[in-house]
Design a protein around this motif. Structure first.
Motif, PDB file in Angstrom:
ATOM      1  N   ALA A  63     -38.675 108.821 -23.908  1.00 46.79           N
ATOM      2  CA  ALA A  63     -37.552 109.480 -23.231  1.00 46.79           C
ATOM      3  C   ALA A  63     -37.961 110.235 -21.972  1.00 46.79           C
ATOM      4  O   ALA A  63     -37.115 110.507 -21.118  1.00 46.79           O
ATOM      5  N   ALA A  64     -39.236 110.576 -21.841  1.00 44.99           N
ATOM      6  CA  ALA A  64     -39.654 111.466 -20.753  1.00 44.99           C
ATOM      7  C   ALA A  64     -39.324 110.891 -19.374  1.00 44.99           C
ATOM      8  O   ALA A  64     -38.776 111.593 -18.518  1.00 44.99           O
ATOM      9  N   PHE A  65     -39.647 109.615 -19.139  1.00 41.83           N
ATOM     10  CA  PHE A  65     -39.421 109.047 -17.809  1.00 41.83           C
ATOM     11  C   PHE A  65     -37.940 108.934 -17.463  1.00 41.83           C
ATOM     12  O   PHE A  65     -37.519 109.405 -16.395  1.00 41.83           O
ATOM     13  N   PRO A  66     -37.093 108.333 -18.326  1.00 34.94           N
ATOM     14  CA  PRO A  66     -35.676 108.245 -17.960  1.00 34.94           C
ATOM     15  C   PRO A  66     -35.017 109.610 -17.806  1.00 34.94           C
ATOM     16  O   PRO A  66     -34.143 109.794 -16.952  1.00 34.94           O
ATOM     17  N   ALA A  71     -32.940 113.896 -14.289  1.00 35.66           N
ATOM     18  CA  ALA A  71     -33.027 115.261 -13.760  1.00 35.66           C
ATOM     19  C   ALA A  71     -33.066 115.270 -12.238  1.00 35.66           C
ATOM     20  O   ALA A  71     -32.609 116.228 -11.612  1.00 35.66           O
ATOM     21  N   ASP A  72     -33.613 114.202 -11.635  1.00 42.62           N
ATOM     22  CA  ASP A  72     -33.643 114.117 -10.181  1.00 42.62           C
ATOM     23  C   ASP A  72     -32.249 113.978  -9.592  1.00 42.62           C
ATOM     24  O   ASP A  72     -32.025 114.306  -8.422  1.00 42.62           O
ATOM     25  N   LYS A  77     -31.777 122.834 -13.921  1.00 40.98           N
ATOM     26  CA  LYS A  77     -31.603 123.942 -14.859  1.00 40.98           C
ATOM     27  C   LYS A  77     -30.606 123.584 -15.961  1.00 40.98           C
ATOM     28  O   LYS A  77     -30.728 124.047 -17.089  1.00 40.98           O
ATOM     29  N   THR A  78     -29.634 122.755 -15.625  1.00 35.45           N
ATOM     30  CA  THR A  78     -28.716 122.260 -16.646  1.00 35.45           C
ATOM     31  C   THR A  78     -29.455 121.371 -17.645  1.00 35.45           C
ATOM     32  O   THR A  78     -29.250 121.466 -18.856  1.00 35.45           O
ATOM     33  N   VAL A  79     -30.329 120.516 -17.131  1.00 36.13           N
ATOM     34  CA  VAL A  79     -31.135 119.652 -17.997  1.00 36.13           C
ATOM     35  C   VAL A  79     -32.042 120.498 -18.884  1.00 36.13           C
ATOM     36  O   VAL A  79     -32.180 120.244 -20.084  1.00 36.13           O
ATOM     37  N   LEU A  80     -32.648 121.521 -18.305  1.00 45.41           N
ATOM     38  CA  LEU A  80     -33.519 122.403 -19.083  1.00 45.41           C
ATOM     39  C   LEU A  80     -32.740 123.118 -20.182  1.00 45.41           C
ATOM     40  O   LEU A  80     -33.207 123.202 -21.326  1.00 45.41           O
ATOM     41  N   ILE A 121     -39.818 122.203 -16.393  1.00 46.48           N
ATOM     42  CA  ILE A 121     -40.189 123.607 -16.204  1.00 46.48           C
ATOM     43  C   ILE A 121     -41.161 123.750 -15.044  1.00 46.48           C
ATOM     44  O   ILE A 121     -40.990 124.603 -14.158  1.00 46.48           O
ATOM     45  N   LYS A 122     -42.184 122.917 -15.007  1.00 45.21           N
ATOM     46  CA  LYS A 122     -43.191 123.034 -13.954  1.00 45.21           C
ATOM     47  C   LYS A 122     -42.619 122.636 -12.598  1.00 45.21           C
ATOM     48  O   LYS A 122     -42.957 123.241 -11.571  1.00 45.21           O
ATOM     49  N   VAL A 123     -41.759 121.631 -12.585  1.00 46.70           N
ATOM     50  CA  VAL A 123     -41.119 121.248 -11.326  1.00 46.70           C
ATOM     51  C   VAL A 123     -40.300 122.398 -10.779  1.00 46.70           C
ATOM     52  O   VAL A 123     -40.369 122.733  -9.582  1.00 46.70           O
TER      53      VAL A 123
END
Length: 202
Positions: A63-66, A71-72, A77-80, A121-123
């Motif tokens: 799931a991380a890549f999609p 998120a792009d 912040k909504t995604v977080l 978070i890091k982005v």
């Protein structure tokens, strides 16, 4: 090391404000081992507990890549905040529904929580500082986050020992929901969701 820890003196306010939200969550975000212990206490054999942990990592990896691509195109912040709600749902299921199917669902949700939060978070942190301070921003975060993890594990272990796993898991879930909602409200009220400046996100 000390240079990273002194970064707060020169860090932009927008970085420090966001960092407060992140670290408040870090203080209650205890080790994954508590979830595995809960599954084992629920009567699952060690082989099934191991399989659920593999399931969590598989969901995260797939799931991380999609989710990063999504998120792009959305507000990060909504995604977080959505990720924090997945985290809370995981802990609610662990606390109140400790049986096979709910626990399987919980580990699926936990994998989604990781996918929705770890990179974002890091982005968000480095978007809030000048490009020449990105390493300082991440170093400061990682250092303080490690200290928060120690505190989170100590507090979680104490609550687990004194009151039981249900109280610890429910408290953690409640706190995650509060932080997710506070994050959304704060940035909506200050119009930081929509405002952009070149090279730096407010």
């Amino acid at each position: 090391l000390f240079r990273h820890f002194s970064f707060y003196k020169t860090a932009p306010r927008r970085y420090l404000v966001f960092l407060v939200f992140v670290l408040l969550f870090a203080v209650v975000n205890s080790s994954d081992m508590f979830l595995l212990l809960r599954a084992k206490e629920a009567g699952m054999p060690e082989s099934e507990v191991l399989m659920m942990y593999i399931l969590f990592n598989l969901v995260f990896a797939l799931a991380a890549f999609p989710i990063g691509k999504m998120a792009d195109c959305m507000n990060k912040k909504t995604v977080l905040s959505a990720g924090l709600l997945f985290y809370a749902a995981t802990y609610v299921l662990m606390a109140f529904f400790p049986s096979k199917i709910p626990l399987d669902i919980a580990f699926w949700l936990y994998g989604l929580y990781y996918a929705f939060t770890q990179g974002i978070i890091k982005v968000l942190l480095i978007e809030k500082v000048h490009s020449s301070y990105k390493s300082n921003a991440i170093g400061f975060y990682e250092g303080i986050n490690s200290l928060c993890l120690l505190l989170a594990n100590a507090c979680a272990g104490l609550i687990w020992y004194k009151l039981g796993p249900v109280y610890m898991l429910a408290f953690t879930a409640s706190t995650a929901v509060i932080i997710a909602v506070a994050l959304l409200i704060y940035y909506r009220n200050t119009h930081l969701f929509a405002r952009k400046i070149p090279g730096i996100e407010q």
